[in-house]
Design a protein around this motif. Structure first.
Motif, PDB file in Angstrom:
ATOM      1  N   ARG A  66       0.813  -1.219   0.000  1.00 27.56           N
ATOM      2  CA  ARG A  66       0.000   0.000   0.000  1.00 27.56           C
ATOM      3  C   ARG A  66       0.849   1.272   0.000  1.00 27.56           C
ATOM      4  N   GLU A  67       2.054   1.180   0.509  1.00 26.87           N
ATOM      5  CA  GLU A  67       2.946   2.346   0.562  1.00 26.87           C
ATOM      6  C   GLU A  67       4.082   2.223  -0.450  1.00 26.87           C
ATOM      7  N   ALA A  68       3.885   1.416  -1.482  1.00 27.04           N
ATOM      8  CA  ALA A  68       4.941   1.205  -2.484  1.00 27.04           C
ATOM      9  C   ALA A  68       5.359   2.525  -3.131  1.00 27.04           C
ATOM     10  N   LYS A  69       6.653   2.667  -3.371  1.00 19.67           N
ATOM     11  CA  LYS A  69       7.191   3.844  -4.047  1.00 19.67           C
ATOM     12  C   LYS A  69       7.778   3.504  -5.418  1.00 19.67           C
ATOM     13  N   ILE A  70       7.906   2.202  -5.665  1.00 19.18           N
ATOM     14  CA  ILE A  70       8.549   1.720  -6.892  1.00 19.18           C
ATOM     15  C   ILE A  70       7.667   0.633  -7.497  1.00 19.18           C
ATOM     16  N   ILE A  71       7.566   0.613  -8.805  1.00 25.38           N
ATOM     17  CA  ILE A  71       6.878  -0.471  -9.505  1.00 25.38           C
ATOM     18  C   ILE A  71       7.880  -1.168 -10.410  1.00 25.38           C
ATOM     19  N   VAL A  72       7.921  -2.497 -10.320  1.00 29.55           N
ATOM     20  CA  VAL A  72       8.703  -3.299 -11.260  1.00 29.55           C
ATOM     21  C   VAL A  72       7.682  -3.922 -12.214  1.00 29.55           C
ATOM     22  N   ALA A  86      -1.370  10.132 -16.493  1.00 27.83           N
ATOM     23  CA  ALA A  86      -0.823   8.857 -16.035  1.00 27.83           C
ATOM     24  C   ALA A  86       0.333   9.056 -15.051  1.00 27.83           C
ATOM     25  N   PRO A  87       1.373   9.826 -15.398  1.00 23.67           N
ATOM     26  CA  PRO A  87       2.396  10.094 -14.385  1.00 23.67           C
ATOM     27  C   PRO A  87       1.872  10.924 -13.216  1.00 23.67           C
ATOM     28  N   TRP A  88       0.878  11.789 -13.446  1.00 19.09           N
ATOM     29  CA  TRP A  88       0.293  12.539 -12.335  1.00 19.09           C
ATOM     30  C   TRP A  88      -0.298  11.572 -11.305  1.00 19.09           C
ATOM     31  N   ALA A  89      -1.028  10.571 -11.788  1.00 18.33           N
ATOM     32  CA  ALA A  89      -1.665   9.608 -10.886  1.00 18.33           C
ATOM     33  C   ALA A  89      -0.632   8.776 -10.135  1.00 18.33           C
ATOM     34  N   LEU A  90       0.403   8.348 -10.842  1.00 14.31           N
ATOM     35  CA  LEU A  90       1.471   7.583 -10.189  1.00 14.31           C
ATOM     36  C   LEU A  90       2.128   8.407  -9.088  1.00 14.31           C
ATOM     37  N   ALA A  91       2.494   9.642  -9.407  1.00 13.97           N
ATOM     38  CA  ALA A  91       3.168  10.502  -8.435  1.00 13.97           C
ATOM     39  C   ALA A  91       2.262  10.815  -7.246  1.00 13.97           C
ATOM     40  N   ASP A  92       0.977  11.035  -7.508  1.00 15.64           N
ATOM     41  CA  ASP A  92       0.052  11.363  -6.424  1.00 15.64           C
ATOM     42  C   ASP A  92      -0.139  10.181  -5.480  1.00 15.64           C
ATOM     43  N   PHE A  93      -0.062   8.970  -6.014  1.00 13.38           N
ATOM     44  CA  PHE A  93      -0.134   7.770  -5.175  1.00 13.38           C
ATOM     45  C   PHE A  93       1.119   7.614  -4.326  1.00 13.38           C
ATOM     46  N   GLY A  94       2.254   8.090  -4.865  1.00 17.72           N
ATOM     47  CA  GLY A  94       3.526   7.971  -4.166  1.00 17.72           C
ATOM     48  C   GLY A  94       4.584   7.197  -4.924  1.00 17.72           C
ATOM     49  N   ILE A  95       4.259   6.795  -6.158  1.00 19.70           N
ATOM     50  CA  ILE A  95       5.226   6.075  -6.994  1.00 19.70           C
ATOM     51  C   ILE A  95       6.208   7.077  -7.587  1.00 19.70           C
ATOM     52  N   ARG A  96       7.493   6.889  -7.302  1.00 20.18           N
ATOM     53  CA  ARG A  96       8.520   7.805  -7.821  1.00 20.18           C
ATOM     54  C   ARG A  96       9.434   7.136  -8.843  1.00 20.18           C
ATOM     55  N   CYS A  97       9.295   5.823  -9.009  1.00 19.60           N
ATOM     56  CA  CYS A  97      10.183   5.108  -9.933  1.00 19.60           C
ATOM     57  C   CYS A  97       9.445   3.907 -10.514  1.00 19.60           C
ATOM     58  N   VAL A  98       9.583   3.722 -11.824  1.00 21.65           N
ATOM     59  CA  VAL A  98       9.033   2.544 -12.500  1.00 21.65           C
ATOM     60  C   VAL A  98      10.175   1.885 -13.260  1.00 21.65           C
ATOM     61  N   ILE A  99      10.282   0.571 -13.103  1.00 20.72           N
ATOM     62  CA  ILE A  99      11.358  -0.196 -13.735  1.00 20.72           C
ATOM     63  C   ILE A  99      10.740  -1.185 -14.715  1.00 20.72           C
ATOM     64  N   SER A 100      11.235  -1.187 -15.950  1.00 22.75           N
ATOM     65  CA  SER A 100      10.707  -2.083 -16.980  1.00 22.75           C
ATOM     66  C   SER A 100      11.778  -2.308 -18.043  1.00 22.75           C
ATOM     67  N   THR A 101      11.486  -3.223 -18.957  1.00 25.19           N
ATOM     68  CA  THR A 101      12.406  -3.434 -20.085  1.00 25.19           C
ATOM     69  C   THR A 101      12.200  -2.386 -21.165  1.00 25.19           C
ATOM     70  N   SER A 102      10.992  -1.768 -21.193  1.00 21.19           N
ATOM     71  CA  SER A 102      10.748  -0.704 -22.176  1.00 21.19           C
ATOM     72  C   SER A 102       9.527   0.107 -21.772  1.00 21.19           C
TER      73      SER A 102
END
Length: 201
Positions: A66-72, A86-102
């Motif tokens: 629930r308090e995740a800051k990173i998504i893999v 889309a990035p607005w929603a991620l940032a507002d939730f608290g996600i500051r980093c997304v990791i992916s292959t592309s």
């Protein structure tokens, strides 16, 4: 824009491929021009049922995440329409980093303008971090932007590449307006000179 230097937090595993911007923030929520308040509807159709109740199996509804800051994430994150919500929603939730292959190009560039670090890694490294992320409350990962290094819960390290200009902007909290304001002295000098030379303008 908030500066990004070193981030330590829970990493949530989302191994789905082709997570598009409508999955990140459905179009019904695009009526606002505010960057805040969208976090509650992040991944809305995956997080809630039709009655508005949380779907327990969705990763961000699980207590550990629930308090995740990173998504893999799986491959091709942020595809679909080019909504900056889309990035607005991620940032507002608290996600500051997304990791992916592309990532989709527009989403990728929008992340940097909103204080989010999207990291592109080879599949092998994403698989390692996905495994780390599946540890629940123990899935604590540190992302060091200056060193361009990710440290997993067991101390294992993964390095990543990043465009130097984008890195500079994130480290210094500079969006497009911030970059312009860095030139404020030159702009003021130009305007003063222009006023003297063309007072009728």
């Amino acid at each position: 824009m908030e500066k990004f230097d070193k981030l330590t937090g829970i990493a949530a595993p989302m191994p789905l491929v082709n997570i598009d911007t409508d999955m990140i923030i459905p179009k019904v929520f695009l009526k606002t021009i505010k960057r805040s308040g969208l976090g509650v509807n992040l991944f809305d159709e995956m997080r809630y049922d039709r009655q508005g109740n949380e779907i327990e199996d969705f990763v961000l509804n699980k207590p550990a995440y629930r308090e995740a800051k990173i998504i893999v994430a799986g491959d091709n994150f942020g595809c679909g329409s080019s909504r900056e919500h889309a990035p607005w929603a991620l940032a507002d939730f608290g996600i500051r980093c997304v990791i992916s292959t592309s990532f989709a190009d527009i989403f990728y560039n929008n992340c940097f303008k909103n204080g989010i670090l999207p990291i592109v890694l080879p599949q092998e490294d994403v698989d390692k971090l996905m495994d780390d992320a599946e540890r629940g409350a123990n899935a604590v990962v540190t992302v060091d932007l200056e060193a361009q290094e990710i440290t997993g819960p067991d101390g294992g390290k993964v390095t990543f590449d990043l465009d130097p200009f984008k890195k500079h902007c994130l480290l210094n909290g500079l969006d497009d307006i911030g970059l312009t304001m860095e030139k404020s002295a030159s702009i003021e000098s130009f305007e003063a000179k222009a006023s003297q030379e063309r007072p009728w303008v």
